[in-house]
Design a protein around this motif. Structure first.
Motif, PDB file in Angstrom:
ATOM      1  N   SER A 206      -4.713  81.550  11.180  1.00  0.00           N
ATOM      2  CA  SER A 206      -3.791  81.795   9.873  1.00  0.00           C
ATOM      3  C   SER A 206      -2.606  82.373  10.410  1.00  0.00           C
ATOM      4  O   SER A 206      -2.738  83.378  11.129  1.00  0.00           O
ATOM      5  N   THR A 207      -1.558  82.039  10.095  1.00  0.00           N
ATOM      6  CA  THR A 207      -0.171  82.461  10.592  1.00  0.00           C
ATOM      7  C   THR A 207       0.029  83.999  10.195  1.00  0.00           C
ATOM      8  O   THR A 207      -0.192  84.249   8.781  1.00  0.00           O
ATOM      9  N   MET A 208       0.374  84.872  11.220  1.00  0.00           N
ATOM     10  CA  MET A 208       0.658  86.277  10.755  1.00  0.00           C
ATOM     11  C   MET A 208       2.222  86.597  11.036  1.00  0.00           C
ATOM     12  O   MET A 208       2.636  87.521  10.363  1.00  0.00           O
ATOM     13  N   ILE A 209       2.624  85.933  12.105  1.00  0.00           N
ATOM     14  CA  ILE A 209       4.089  86.454  12.180  1.00  0.00           C
ATOM     15  C   ILE A 209       4.923  85.190  12.698  1.00  0.00           C
ATOM     16  O   ILE A 209       4.320  84.338  13.295  1.00  0.00           O
ATOM     17  N   THR A 210       6.030  85.177  12.519  1.00  0.00           N
ATOM     18  CA  THR A 210       7.169  83.974  12.806  1.00  0.00           C
ATOM     19  C   THR A 210       8.102  84.544  13.689  1.00  0.00           C
ATOM     20  O   THR A 210       8.832  85.553  13.213  1.00  0.00           O
ATOM     21  N   LEU A 211       8.279  84.042  14.887  1.00  0.00           N
ATOM     22  CA  LEU A 211       9.279  84.304  15.959  1.00  0.00           C
ATOM     23  C   LEU A 211      10.369  83.343  15.917  1.00  0.00           C
ATOM     24  O   LEU A 211      10.122  82.082  16.128  1.00  0.00           O
ATOM     25  N   THR A 212      11.592  83.798  15.798  1.00  0.00           N
ATOM     26  CA  THR A 212      12.788  82.629  15.912  1.00  0.00           C
ATOM     27  C   THR A 212      13.559  83.067  17.110  1.00  0.00           C
ATOM     28  O   THR A 212      14.086  84.236  17.272  1.00  0.00           O
ATOM     29  N   ASP A 213      14.139  82.086  17.706  1.00  0.00           N
ATOM     30  CA  ASP A 213      15.057  82.317  18.879  1.00  0.00           C
ATOM     31  C   ASP A 213      16.597  82.316  18.319  1.00  0.00           C
ATOM     32  O   ASP A 213      17.087  81.281  17.862  1.00  0.00           O
ATOM     33  N   MET A 214      17.102  83.403  17.833  1.00  0.00           N
ATOM     34  CA  MET A 214      18.484  83.387  17.234  1.00  0.00           C
ATOM     35  C   MET A 214      19.490  83.029  18.232  1.00  0.00           C
ATOM     36  O   MET A 214      20.760  82.827  17.859  1.00  0.00           O
ATOM     37  N   ARG A 215      19.361  82.922  19.486  1.00  0.00           N
ATOM     38  CA  ARG A 215      20.371  82.500  20.372  1.00  0.00           C
ATOM     39  C   ARG A 215      20.520  81.255  20.625  1.00  0.00           C
ATOM     40  O   ARG A 215      21.735  80.743  21.242  1.00  0.00           O
ATOM     41  N   ASN A 216      19.821  80.335  19.940  1.00  0.00           N
ATOM     42  CA  ASN A 216      19.817  78.895  20.118  1.00  0.00           C
ATOM     43  C   ASN A 216      20.013  78.386  18.587  1.00  0.00           C
ATOM     44  O   ASN A 216      18.951  77.522  18.182  1.00  0.00           O
ATOM     45  N   LEU A 217      20.804  78.623  17.919  1.00  0.00           N
ATOM     46  CA  LEU A 217      21.013  78.196  16.415  1.00  0.00           C
ATOM     47  C   LEU A 217      21.677  76.826  16.312  1.00  0.00           C
ATOM     48  O   LEU A 217      22.698  76.460  17.231  1.00  0.00           O
ATOM     49  N   ARG A 218      21.385  75.912  15.399  1.00  0.00           N
ATOM     50  CA  ARG A 218      22.061  74.790  15.062  1.00  0.00           C
ATOM     51  C   ARG A 218      22.122  74.500  13.691  1.00  0.00           C
ATOM     52  O   ARG A 218      21.293  75.169  12.716  1.00  0.00           O
ATOM     53  N   VAL A 219      22.473  73.262  13.071  1.00  0.00           N
ATOM     54  CA  VAL A 219      22.484  72.947  11.761  1.00  0.00           C
ATOM     55  C   VAL A 219      22.003  71.550  11.756  1.00  0.00           C
ATOM     56  O   VAL A 219      22.149  70.636  12.506  1.00  0.00           O
ATOM     57  N   THR A 220      20.960  71.291  10.616  1.00  0.00           N
ATOM     58  CA  THR A 220      20.693  70.248  10.215  1.00  0.00           C
ATOM     59  C   THR A 220      21.010  69.825   8.899  1.00  0.00           C
ATOM     60  O   THR A 220      21.166  70.739   8.035  1.00  0.00           O
ATOM     61  N   ALA A 221      21.379  68.505   8.787  1.00  0.00           N
ATOM     62  CA  ALA A 221      22.083  68.155   7.426  1.00  0.00           C
ATOM     63  C   ALA A 221      21.634  66.581   7.166  1.00  0.00           C
ATOM     64  O   ALA A 221      21.301  65.900   8.219  1.00  0.00           O
ATOM     65  N   ASP A 222      21.126  66.378   5.870  1.00  0.00           N
ATOM     66  CA  ASP A 222      20.585  65.169   5.584  1.00  0.00           C
ATOM     67  C   ASP A 222      21.974  64.400   5.067  1.00  0.00           C
ATOM     68  O   ASP A 222      22.303  64.538   3.866  1.00  0.00           O
TER      69      ASP A 222
END
Length: 349
Positions: free
Chosen positions: A247-263
């Motif tokens: 079960s997911t307890m923690i979410t870790l994100t690399d904020m140094r490698n951001l991008r944008v997704t658009a549909d």
């Protein structure tokens, strides 16, 4: 006696005059006055009928000229005139039943493609998007148990290998100790066995070794470590709560490698390609940054169905297919966050 050269007795023979015959003809005319009157009336009625026919022909010519139909004959013009009346009646009926509203409104397909056409003429297309990280990991305990410690919180930056949370490891540790003892015993038995017994004891040794390694993994599964340096974006673990394995307890994100997704819509996606310049606008921050198109998905990620129609007979529907486009960020606003909504405009000219 009648003349053989004149077969009609009512017309005098110009070659031979007969007074007696003239008197007879006069008497015949008087005696048959009623028949002459009837003939005259029939002739008058025939003239009236011809007048009505002429009027009918004029009306037919008027109808034919009004509807742009050439006059090919009375019967064909009348048939075409009736068909024209039926067509006009059908159109009037549709308009009265609400069909007029449908005719006034553009079709859904035309409405869907209009923005794409206008944007293409201006040399740019746009779509709504979201800021996301190129690397996001959801973390869970490999071994279930009661949570004994949570050493982080949302928004905290952590280093690679940092301990984030633990569950009670008493039972897994005991299992590990027992597995270790059994493994050591199996090694000793195999080492002391004779050559003809080693083949049988080797299978027992491998089984003990596998049990020991499994026990080691269970002990290690009571702890959550950061697999890379990043920012904790969510924490679901609570001390003294029961945590199920996986079960997911923690979410870790690399904020140094951001991008944008658009549909982007199907029509707009056909105009996009890798390397095109883009402008990303952060509505909540009131800032815009430059970027580039990284990839355009080869398969659609979503499809939206819409329908249009009023009270008339016309009903139409269309499906809008969208493709995911990844866009890089040339720079990052100071308050940027993963999940922020943005507007992406790509120059296609």
């Amino acid at each position: 006696m009648q003349s053989p050269n004149n077969p009609n007795p009512e017309i005098p023979n110009p070659e031979r005059s007969n007074p007696e015959r003239s008197n007879a003809e006069s008497h015949n005319t008087k005696s048959h006055g009623i028949e002459r009157s009837s003939a005259e009336r029939s002739s008058a009625e025939g003239s009236s009928a011809e007048g009505s026919s002429a009027e009918g022909s004029s009306a037919e010519r008027f109808s034919a000229e009004r509807f742009g139909v050439k006059r090919f004959g009375r019967g064909r013009v009348v048939a075409l005139g009736v068909a024209g009346v039926l067509v006009l009646g059908g159109v009037t009926g549709c308009s009265g039943g609400g069909g007029g509203a449908d005719a006034a409104e553009p079709s859904a397909a035309a409405t869907a493609t209009a923005p794409a056409t206008a944007a293409a003429e201006e040399g740019a297309v746009s779509a709504s998007g979201t800021v996301e990280s190129a690397r996001v990991r959801t973390l869970a305990f490999a071994t279930g148990g009661v949570i004994t410690a949570v050493k982080t919180k949302a928004g905290k930056k952590v280093a690679k290998g940092a301990l984030l949370a633990t569950v009670d490891a008493t039972v897994p540790t005991e299992s590990l100790n027992a597995a270790y003892t059994a493994y050591v015993a199996a090694q000793d038995s195999y080492a002391d066995a004779k050559k003809d017994q080693k083949k049988q004891l080797y299978a027992a040794l491998v089984q003990a070794r596998n049990a020991y390694r499994k026990a080691q993994r269970e002990v290690e599964g009571t702890k959550i470590y950061a697999p890379f340096a990043g920012t904790v974006t969510s924490v679901a673990a609570t001390v003294d709560a029961e945590a199920a394995a996986g079960s997911t307890m923690i979410t870790l994100t690399d904020m140094r490698n951001l991008r944008v997704t658009a549909d982007f819509s199907e029509a707009d996606a056909t105009l996009l390609k890798e390397g095109q310049k883009a402008t990303i606008t952060f509505d909540s921050l009131g800032e815009s940054v430059k970027g580039k198109v990284l990839t355009v998905a080869p398969t659609p990620v979503s499809a939206e169905s819409t329908s249009a129609g009023g009270g008339g007979f016309q009903q139409s529907s269309t499906s809008v297919v969208r493709y995911e486009v990844l866009v890089s960020l040339g720079s990052r606003p100071a308050k940027i966050r993963a999940g922020m909504p943005v507007t992406v405009e790509v120059a296609t000219g």
